[in-house]
Design an enzyme around this catalytic site. Structure first.
Site, PDB file in Angstrom:
ATOM      1  N   GLY A 197      -3.801  -4.761  -6.073  1.00 36.35           N
ATOM      2  CA  GLY A 197      -3.565  -3.420  -6.617  1.00 36.35           C
ATOM      3  C   GLY A 197      -2.069  -3.153  -6.604  1.00 36.35           C
ATOM      4  N   ASP A 220      -3.858  -6.956 -10.261  1.00 31.51           N
ATOM      5  CA  ASP A 220      -4.242  -5.570 -10.609  1.00 31.51           C
ATOM      6  C   ASP A 220      -5.147  -5.591 -11.833  1.00 31.51           C
ATOM      7  OD1 ASP A 220      -4.187  -2.637 -11.028  1.00 31.51           O
ATOM      8  OD2 ASP A 220      -2.460  -2.681  -9.700  1.00 31.51           O
ATOM      9  N   LEU A 258      -6.433   1.637  -0.081  1.00 34.47           N
ATOM     10  CA  LEU A 258      -7.662   2.062   0.586  1.00 34.47           C
ATOM     11  C   LEU A 258      -7.827   3.588   0.596  1.00 34.47           C
ATOM     12  CD1 LEU A 258      -7.643  -0.564   3.484  1.00 34.47           C
ATOM     13  CD2 LEU A 258      -8.962  -0.623   1.358  1.00 34.47           C
ATOM     14  N   HIS A 259      -6.720   4.338   0.528  1.00 29.87           N
ATOM     15  CA  HIS A 259      -6.894   5.812   0.534  1.00 29.87           C
ATOM     16  C   HIS A 259      -7.506   6.315  -0.792  1.00 29.87           C
ATOM     17  CE1 HIS A 259      -2.536   6.961  -1.015  1.00 29.87           C
ATOM     18  NE2 HIS A 259      -3.175   6.183  -1.850  1.00 29.87           N
TER      19      HIS A 259
HETATM   20  C1  LIG Z   1      -2.409   4.123  -5.809  1.00 33.68           C
HETATM   21  S1  LIG Z   1      -2.078   2.740  -6.824  1.00 33.68           S
HETATM   22  C2  LIG Z   1      -1.049   1.771  -5.740  1.00 33.68           C
HETATM   23  C3  LIG Z   1      -0.183   0.793  -6.474  1.00 33.68           C
HETATM   24  C4  LIG Z   1       0.743  -0.048  -5.582  1.00 33.68           C
HETATM   25  N1  LIG Z   1       0.015  -0.770  -4.557  1.00 33.68           N
HETATM   26  C5  LIG Z   1       1.790   0.833  -4.961  1.00 33.68           C
HETATM   27  O1  LIG Z   1       1.627   1.245  -3.820  1.00 33.68           O
HETATM   28  O2  LIG Z   1       2.774   1.126  -5.652  1.00 33.68           O
HETATM   29  C6  LIG Z   1      -3.612   1.855  -6.768  1.00 33.68           C
HETATM   30  C7  LIG Z   1      -3.600   0.593  -7.578  1.00 33.68           C
HETATM   31  O3  LIG Z   1      -4.896  -0.022  -7.444  1.00 33.68           O
HETATM   32  C8  LIG Z   1      -5.252  -0.574  -8.696  1.00 33.68           C
HETATM   33  N2  LIG Z   1      -6.713  -0.726  -8.777  1.00 33.68           N
HETATM   34  C9  LIG Z   1      -7.654   0.242  -8.836  1.00 33.68           C
HETATM   35  N3  LIG Z   1      -8.893  -0.282  -8.911  1.00 33.68           N
HETATM   36  C10 LIG Z   1      -8.725  -1.633  -8.904  1.00 33.68           C
HETATM   37  C11 LIG Z   1      -9.635  -2.725  -8.983  1.00 33.68           C
HETATM   38  N4  LIG Z   1     -10.954  -2.516  -9.057  1.00 33.68           N
HETATM   39  N5  LIG Z   1      -9.128  -3.979  -8.963  1.00 33.68           N
HETATM   40  C12 LIG Z   1      -7.775  -4.197  -8.878  1.00 33.68           C
HETATM   41  N6  LIG Z   1      -6.863  -3.195  -8.789  1.00 33.68           N
HETATM   42  C13 LIG Z   1      -7.335  -1.919  -8.809  1.00 33.68           C
HETATM   43  C14 LIG Z   1      -4.713   0.442  -9.689  1.00 33.68           C
HETATM   44  O4  LIG Z   1      -4.615  -0.032 -10.989  1.00 33.68           O
HETATM   45  C15 LIG Z   1      -3.379   0.806  -9.066  1.00 33.68           C
HETATM   46  O5  LIG Z   1      -2.343  -0.015  -9.515  1.00 33.68           O
END
Ligand SMILES: C[S@@+](CC[C@H](N)C(=O)[O-])C[C@H]1O[C@@H](n2cnc3c(N)ncnc32)[C@H](O)[C@@H]1O
Length: 351
Positions: A197, A220, A258-259
């Site tokens: 992610g 992602d 996770l949040h």
């Molecule tokens: C709150 S963002 C955090 C992004 C990054 N880790 C950061 O802190 O800058 C959550 C990330 O999780 C990804 N995400 C959500 N559901 C996902 C899934 N099922 N599989 C892979 N990535 C996912 C989103 O696209 C997004 O980029």
């Protein structure tokens, strides 16, 4: 009752009413902030070497016409209530403050994309469904938009771009600090890492800059990979879904992932991550707020984020005990929590 006591009670009542009025009209702060950014007022003020008058400001606004009375009300609110700008009553000029410097379009902070993204139907519409969401079932966002947030972002490219940009800028700032203060022990002995992610790859790019020998992969959703125009070659880019499988590595990074999810989904994510790392010597590095640690620092960011995660994603912020239980229940043998800042603690989970 004596006159003095009655006076005190009246004052308390007035203060309570004033607090309620402030909370009820808090949206005016938000929307005025957004208006100031949309009109680029901080950028106009910066372009001029010295503070400018309302007329000079009006002439520089990107609008076909300006109602001077309305502009004056906006600036008065921004100066006297919000402290966004300076105002010199002698010559009637407005200037920047430290506060409005964060609102410059080219500022490195995540403030501008966060304001332009959050203060839209994407960020605000769901709040109309907060009361009904308290009964359980779909989170407020799904009730309001008829789909979850990730599907919404996939079908709204402009919002997707703003969301990813805001995450990227925030992560760049936090991660530089994490690497400089904790990098030497946090990444010790790690040859490869997958940022699950990982968004636009802000954390991964900072890691390889500091530790070029670490093989870094950003993982992602397809919508994030395809909208990212800066997929540089020092990092590997893999699209996929955390709930299906996660690429293998010595370590997995989960920053602000996770949040976004409830405990049940978090367990699944943590189980997938456990399968992707070596049983001996592997670890999952979680970067998240820890609510009770925040209490010792500053509780406001965690309280705010907890509500935002609940409404927008059906997720939540967690206490130290909740993190330890979640990680233990997902089959990990040990976890170590290192408080870092009000916005992030480092949680290392070992299989
Ligand atoms: C709150 S963002 C955090 C992004 C990054 N880790 C950061 O802190 O800058 C959550 C990330 O999780 C990804 N995400 C959500 N559901 C996902 C899934 N099922 N599989 C892979 N990535 C996912 C989103 O696209 C997004 O980029």
């Amino acid at each position: 009752m004596k006159e003095k006591e009655m006076d005190e009670q009246r004052q308390e009542l007035m203060a309570a009413r004033m607090s309620i009025i402030r909370y009820a009209h808090g949206f005016m702060d938000s929307m005025s902030l957004k208006c100031v950014v949309e009109l680029g007022i901080p950028d106009i003020l910066r372009k001029n070497a010295k503070p400018i008058t309302l007329q000079e400001l009006a002439a520089a606004l990107p609008l076909p016409a300006v109602d001077m009375g309305r502009l004056q009300s906006l600036m008065r609110f921004a100066v006297h209530h919000m402290g966004l700008f300076t105002f010199n009553g002698q010559d009637g000029t407005y200037g920047l403050t430290r506060f409005s410097e964060c609102l410059l379009r080219d500022s490195e902070t995540f403030m501008v994309p966060m304001i332009l993204g959050t203060l839209t139907d994407w960020g605000m519409g769901a709040w109309h469904s907060l009361s009904s969401s308290i009964q359980g079932g779909p989170p407020a966002f799904e009730r309001h938009h008829g789909m979850n947030n990730w599907d919404y972002l996939a079908s709204h490219p402009d919002m997707n771009q703003l969301f990813n940009e805001s995450q990227e800028r925030n992560t760049k700032e936090i991660f530089r600090e994490i690497l400089s203060k904790c990098g030497s022990w946090l990444f010790e002995g790690i040859g490869s890492i997958v940022d699950v992610g990982g968004g636009n790859g802000a954390a991964a790019k900072e890691i390889v800059k500091e530790f070029p020998s670490i093989k870094c992969t950003v993982f992602d959703l397809p919508q994030v990979m395809s909208s990212n125009s800066e997929k540089t070659s020092e990092v590997e880019w893999v699209e996929g879904d955390i709930f299906n499988s996660v690429p293998r590595a010595d370590a997995i990074l989960l920053k602000y992932i996770l949040h976004d999810w409830n405990d049940e989904k978090c367990m699944k994510i943590l189980e997938q991550c456990k399968e992707a790392i070596p049983a001996g010597g592997g670890k999952v590095i979680i970067v998240e707020m820890v609510m009770d640690i925040n209490k010792e620092m500053d509780m406001y960011p965690a309280l705010l984020s907890d509500m935002f995660m609940m409404v927008s994603f059906g997720g939540k912020e967690r206490t130290r005990e909740e993190w330890e239980k979640l990680i233990h229940d997902a089959g990990y043998s040990k976890c170590k929590i290192t408080p870092f800042s009000p916005l992030a603690s480092l949680i290392e989970a070992y299989p």
